[in-house]
Scaffold this motif. Structure first.
Motif, short mmCIF file in Angstrom:
data_model
loop_
_atom_site.label_atom_id
_atom_site.label_comp_id
_atom_site.label_asym_id
_atom_site.label_seq_id
_atom_site.Cartn_x
_atom_site.Cartn_y
_atom_site.Cartn_z
N GLU A 407 62.43 -17.12 -15.33
CA GLU A 407 61.97 -18.23 -16.39
C GLU A 407 60.46 -18.55 -16.16
O GLU A 407 59.97 -18.79 -15.00
CB GLU A 407 62.83 -19.36 -16.34
CG GLU A 407 64.46 -19.00 -16.77
CD GLU A 407 65.19 -20.28 -16.53
OE1 GLU A 407 64.63 -21.46 -16.59
OE2 GLU A 407 66.63 -20.04 -16.49
N PHE A 408 59.70 -18.71 -17.42
CA PHE A 408 58.38 -19.47 -17.06
C PHE A 408 58.17 -20.05 -18.32
O PHE A 408 58.27 -19.83 -19.57
CB PHE A 408 57.29 -18.24 -16.90
CG PHE A 408 55.88 -18.92 -16.67
CD1 PHE A 408 55.52 -19.23 -15.64
CD2 PHE A 408 55.13 -18.96 -17.82
CE1 PHE A 408 54.27 -19.76 -15.36
CE2 PHE A 408 53.83 -19.31 -17.69
CZ PHE A 408 53.29 -19.87 -16.51
N GLY A 409 57.55 -21.41 -18.12
CA GLY A 409 57.17 -22.28 -19.41
C GLY A 409 56.34 -23.52 -19.22
O GLY A 409 56.67 -24.00 -17.89
N ILE A 410 55.60 -23.87 -19.86
CA ILE A 410 54.75 -25.11 -19.85
C ILE A 410 55.04 -26.03 -20.90
O ILE A 410 55.14 -25.67 -22.18
CB ILE A 410 53.18 -24.61 -19.61
CG1 ILE A 410 52.78 -23.65 -18.53
CG2 ILE A 410 52.29 -26.02 -19.79
CD1 ILE A 410 51.47 -23.32 -18.57
N ALA A 433 64.43 -24.28 -22.87
CA ALA A 433 64.51 -23.19 -21.84
C ALA A 433 63.62 -23.30 -20.51
O ALA A 433 63.92 -22.54 -19.65
CB ALA A 433 64.29 -21.80 -22.55
N ALA A 434 62.91 -24.36 -20.71
CA ALA A 434 61.94 -24.63 -19.40
C ALA A 434 62.61 -25.62 -18.46
O ALA A 434 61.98 -26.06 -17.70
CB ALA A 434 60.69 -25.22 -19.88
N GLY A 435 63.88 -25.65 -18.42
CA GLY A 435 64.43 -26.71 -17.38
C GLY A 435 64.61 -28.03 -17.94
O GLY A 435 65.14 -27.97 -19.20
N LYS A 436 64.47 -29.02 -17.30
CA LYS A 436 64.77 -30.39 -17.88
C LYS A 436 64.06 -30.90 -19.00
O LYS A 436 62.56 -30.44 -19.28
CB LYS A 436 64.66 -31.48 -16.42
CG LYS A 436 65.84 -31.23 -15.49
CD LYS A 436 67.15 -31.71 -16.25
CE LYS A 436 68.23 -31.77 -15.14
NZ LYS A 436 68.51 -30.77 -14.59
N ASN A 437 64.31 -31.53 -19.90
CA ASN A 437 63.69 -31.75 -21.02
C ASN A 437 62.39 -32.77 -20.49
O ASN A 437 62.84 -33.88 -19.76
CB ASN A 437 64.68 -32.62 -22.21
CG ASN A 437 63.94 -32.71 -23.50
OD1 ASN A 437 62.86 -33.39 -23.30
ND2 ASN A 437 64.53 -32.67 -24.43
N ILE A 438 61.40 -32.47 -20.94
CA ILE A 438 60.39 -33.35 -20.65
C ILE A 438 60.33 -34.67 -21.23
O ILE A 438 59.73 -35.49 -20.37
CB ILE A 438 58.84 -32.65 -21.08
CG1 ILE A 438 57.72 -33.20 -20.34
CG2 ILE A 438 58.42 -32.66 -22.50
CD1 ILE A 438 56.45 -32.56 -20.61
N LEU A 439 60.91 -34.88 -22.38
CA LEU A 439 60.98 -36.52 -22.76
C LEU A 439 61.90 -37.27 -21.98
O LEU A 439 61.51 -38.31 -21.28
CB LEU A 439 61.72 -36.25 -24.19
CG LEU A 439 60.75 -35.66 -25.32
CD1 LEU A 439 61.47 -35.77 -26.47
CD2 LEU A 439 59.45 -36.51 -25.24
N SER A 440 62.80 -36.65 -21.34
CA SER A 440 63.75 -37.45 -20.50
C SER A 440 62.76 -38.03 -19.03
O SER A 440 63.06 -38.87 -18.37
CB SER A 440 65.11 -36.56 -19.70
OG SER A 440 64.42 -35.54 -19.14
N LEU A 441 61.93 -37.04 -18.52
CA LEU A 441 61.39 -37.30 -17.48
C LEU A 441 60.05 -38.28 -17.90
O LEU A 441 59.81 -39.32 -17.04
CB LEU A 441 60.54 -36.05 -16.96
CG LEU A 441 61.55 -34.97 -16.34
CD1 LEU A 441 60.68 -33.70 -16.02
CD2 LEU A 441 62.34 -35.70 -15.38
N ASN A 625 50.10 -18.55 -23.29
CA ASN A 625 51.05 -18.68 -22.29
C ASN A 625 51.30 -20.31 -21.78
O ASN A 625 52.25 -20.60 -21.44
CB ASN A 625 50.73 -18.02 -21.02
CG ASN A 625 50.79 -16.75 -21.27
OD1 ASN A 625 51.60 -15.92 -22.12
ND2 ASN A 625 49.95 -15.63 -20.96
N LEU A 626 50.05 -21.17 -22.60
CA LEU A 626 50.03 -22.52 -21.98
C LEU A 626 50.99 -23.25 -23.01
O LEU A 626 51.34 -24.31 -22.51
CB LEU A 626 48.53 -22.99 -21.86
CG LEU A 626 47.83 -22.43 -21.02
CD1 LEU A 626 46.34 -23.01 -21.35
CD2 LEU A 626 48.33 -22.58 -19.39
N PHE A 627 51.27 -22.42 -24.10
CA PHE A 627 52.25 -23.38 -25.05
C PHE A 627 53.37 -22.61 -25.45
O PHE A 627 53.89 -22.47 -26.62
CB PHE A 627 51.34 -23.58 -26.43
CG PHE A 627 49.92 -24.03 -26.16
CD1 PHE A 627 49.80 -25.51 -26.25
CD2 PHE A 627 48.87 -23.38 -26.04
CE1 PHE A 627 48.81 -26.12 -25.98
CE2 PHE A 627 47.60 -24.03 -25.48
CZ PHE A 627 47.47 -25.54 -25.78
N LYS A 628 54.00 -21.94 -24.63
CA LYS A 628 55.47 -21.28 -24.68
C LYS A 628 56.30 -21.13 -23.30
O LYS A 628 55.74 -21.48 -22.34
CB LYS A 628 54.96 -19.80 -25.08
CG LYS A 628 54.37 -18.92 -23.89
CD LYS A 628 54.50 -17.50 -24.10
CE LYS A 628 53.68 -16.99 -25.46
NZ LYS A 628 53.55 -15.56 -25.59
#
Length: 704
Positions: A407-410, A433-441, A625-628
């Protein structure tokens, strides 16, 4: 004139003797060989011998001269001899008389490779004399070795008969493996022994004799006759001299092979006395007979015999034929006694009705029938009540799993504006797909990560935060993860069962599955609520059911039902309930005894590629790749099931198989013993006891 010739001959002999004595007195005491000079021939004319108290070595040299043979005298051969012939004799005859005279005095002549050696008789058997394995050699006074191969008799039985007839200094040996006699003695004595052995090595056993019985059963009478004819068990002698008595149930007769006609007459007299009709009052049971079974089940055999008797009187109906066909082909799940949680089958009650009753307590049959019909039933019972073979089924389940994931994501997030100390709106990307939701953090803030338990996903996480009004908010979050997992599962369930009998083994857990929930919508008068759940328990693990059937040519037909199930780990705490993985199959195969066959398997290869991106920005080269966020996974599963049946036909094979598995488990327990420690009091684990070494048991006498 005749007296003058005789006087001349006597004078010549005396002169010759005087010369020989003079040569002996000159000190020629060592052994020596006397041969003819080169170019001379052996005289063929007869000679007259007249040796009186002549030295043995001197006479030997003379014999070498007149016969043309090479003669050697052992230094231990000393003494004189007297050898006189009244009439002229041939040189070979003269040499034979010389050898006979030596034999009388305890010496012997041994011939080896054309050399005649005169040695003490006790050492003659150690010299290289002639050896014959065929017809006996010609009569002579030489030491030779003869091999006698026996055809009918036993060498050990002839040994005490022949030993007294052999010279004390010579030998007789027995080769038990080849049933031969090896005798070293004088050639003329071996000719006599050959005639004795030929007279004794004959078959004394009589021809096969069949004795029909009129009133008794052959299978019942044979054990009684064997005990009467062979008291104390089997004899230690040759088996060909024993009386052999076998029962022939089909014709209700005895097959006899006796050692001699007297033995045949004895057996016939015993049979005549025992094979008599029962008199009135002899048997209180009359036509009621009890037959104790050794291997078969009395209840099942009684049903079979009743059906056989009924089929002789009336043809079976369609319903009876259908029920018999159904009973003859039971399925693997038709018998409830084979369930893993089922109880043992109850003790069967004695069957009632008909002339054949079964007593399960003693596993015997009670037959009410006249003697002719009873003899027919006994012949059938003897064939059906035989030891059934067993089948040891080895099943091997091999499964190899390989899982890989990457997995890889930004993700981005930032405020749009600010009014005083308040942040107004936000802008960013958010990929599931990038792990924990960024909003929750972001909404919890960095200060809330520890108190609220909101943490980033697994793997490498790189983020940037900004502070707004004392609260940290994420600016961006980059995550990279690679997972690799593999599994190797090997299960080897084993089963031992009788031929054509079903067996089952379950190795696993009894897992509860929630099938229903109930809670009162309102409270009772006392204010309590009574919720409850309905649960169903199922076996999860490995289950093997098998029914083997051995054919006449040794192949094994297997009806197999196998299941491998497990609880999926991710569903253990799931609100929707447990999820089970199940692999099962039902099959019928034909396998050779001891052969391995593959029953089935699964070869599975799964690949998944998921990508999440921001439109337009995610499609840019390199910067996209910075936006996927991208996820790839691959899963390979290899599952194979093998089976190997081994037919176990007797107790020896059963013991060998069981002891092999016993030793295997004991060695595993020995390797699993704890390491000795002075600080910990427990230094020994459980271990199976060693098997005692048992001596082979003596054969028990057969009961009548």
């Amino acid at each position: 004139m005749n007296s003058t010739r005789v006087c001349r001959r006597l004078i010549l002999v005396r002169v010759l003797l005087t010369l020989l004595v003079a040569a002996n007195m000159c000190g020629m005491a060592m052994a020596q060989a006397v041969t003819l000079p080169k170019g001379t021939t052996r005289p063929a004319e007869p000679v007259t011998l007249n040796f009186v108290n002549a030295e043995i070595d001197a006479v030997a040299r003379t014999m070498a001269t007149i016969t043309g043979r090479n003669v050697v005298v052992d230094p231990r051969v000393r003494g004189t001899l007297t050898l006189i012939t009244e009439n002229p004799v041939a040189p070979l005859v003269a040499f034979g008389q010389f050898a006979a005279q030596l034999r009388v005095q305890g010496f012997a002549v041994v011939e080896a490779s054309g050399l005649y050696k005169i040695v003490p008789e006790a050492d003659a058997k150690l010299q290289g004399g002639p050896v014959s394995a065929g017809p006996a050699l010609g009569a002579s006074n030489q030491i030779v070795t003869q091999i006698f191969r026996l055809t009918h008799g036993t060498a050990n039985n002839l040994l005490p008969v022949l030993r007294p007839l052999i010279t004390p200094n010579n030998t007789i040996q027995v080769d038990v493996g080849n049933n031969t006699l090896v005798i070293t003695d004088y050639a003329d004595n071996l000719q006599r022994l050959a005639r004795i052995i030929a007279a004794l090595d004959i078959s004394n056993a009589s021809d096969l004799d069949i004795i029909p019985l009129k009133n008794s059963l052959a299978t019942d009478l044979v054990p009684l006759l064997v005990r009467l004819l062979e008291p104390g068990g089997a004899s230690q002698g040759d088996a060909s001299y024993r009386t052999t008595l076998l029962a022939e149930p089909r014709g209700n007769s005895l097959i006899l092979r006796a050692a001699n006609p007297a033995r045949v007459a004895l057996v016939r007299s015993l049979v005549d006395k025992l094979d008599r009709p029962p008199e009135r009052g002899d048997s209180p049971s009359g036509n009621i007979h009890v037959v104790y079974l050794k291997n078969a089940d009395a209840t099942q055999l009684a049903l079979t015999l009743r059906a056989a008797i009924a089929s002789d009187s009336a043809p079976p109906s369609a319903a009876t034929a259908a029920s018999s066909s159904t009973a003859a082909r039971p399925t693997l799940s038709s018998d409830p006694r084979l369930a893993a949680t089922g109880v043992l089958s109850p003790v069967r009650q004695p069957s009632t009705g008909g002339q054949i009753q079964a007593d399960p307590a003693t596993n015997s049959l009670i037959i009410t029938a006249p003697d002719p019909q009873y003899r027919q039933l006994r012949a059938v019972i003897e064939q059906l009540d035989s030891r059934r073979a067993q089948v040891f089924v080895e099943s091997l389940i091999a499964e190899v799993n390989t899982d890989k994931a990457a997995e890889f994501g930004i993700q981005w997030q930032g405020p749009l504006g600010q009014a005083g100390d308040n942040v107004i709106g936000f802008l960013g990307s958010n990929f599931g797909a990038a792990g924990k939701n960024i909003l929750s953090l972001s909404t919890q803030g960095i200060s809330g990560l520890s108190t609220n338990g909101v943490t980033p996903g697994t793997g490498l996480n790189i983020g940037a935060v900004q502070r707004s009004n004392g609260v940290y908010a994420l600016g961006f979050l980059a995550r990279a993860l690679e997972q690799t997992g593999s599994g190797n599962i090997l299960s080897t369930p084993n089963l031992l069962t009788l031929d054509n009998e079903e067996a089952k083994i379950v190795i696993g857990q009894n897992v509860p599955f929630i099938t229903g929930l109930y809670t009162n919508t309102g409270t009772t008068a006392s204010g309590t609520v009574n919720p409850f759940q309905t649960i169903e328990r199922k076996d999860v693990g490995l289950t093997l059911r098998v029914r083997p059937q051995i054919s006449e040519n040794g192949t094994v037909k297997l009806l197999i039902s196998q299941e491998v199930s497990s609880v999926q780990a991710s569903s253990i705490n799931s609100a929707t309930g447990l999820i089970t993985n199940k692999r099962s199959f039902d099959s019928t195969v034909l396998v050779e005894d001891g052969g391995i066959v593959v029953l089935g398997g699964l070869l599975q290869d799964e690949y998944a590629d998921n990508e999440e991106k921001v439109p337009l920005l995610g499609s840019l080269p390199l910067l996209g790749n910075l936006f996927k966020s991208q996820t790839r996974s691959r899963k390979k599963t290899n599952l194979m099931v093998f089976i190997r049946p081994v037919v176990v036909r007797d107790a020896t094979n059963t013991d060998s198989l069981s002891m092999d598995r016993y030793d295997l488990m004991r060695s595993q327990q020995k390797s699993a013993q704890p390491t000795q420690s002075l600080l910990l009091p427990i230094n020994q684990g459980p271990q199976m006891p060693a098997l005692p070494t048992l001596a082979p048991a003596a054969p028990a006498a057969e009961k009548p």
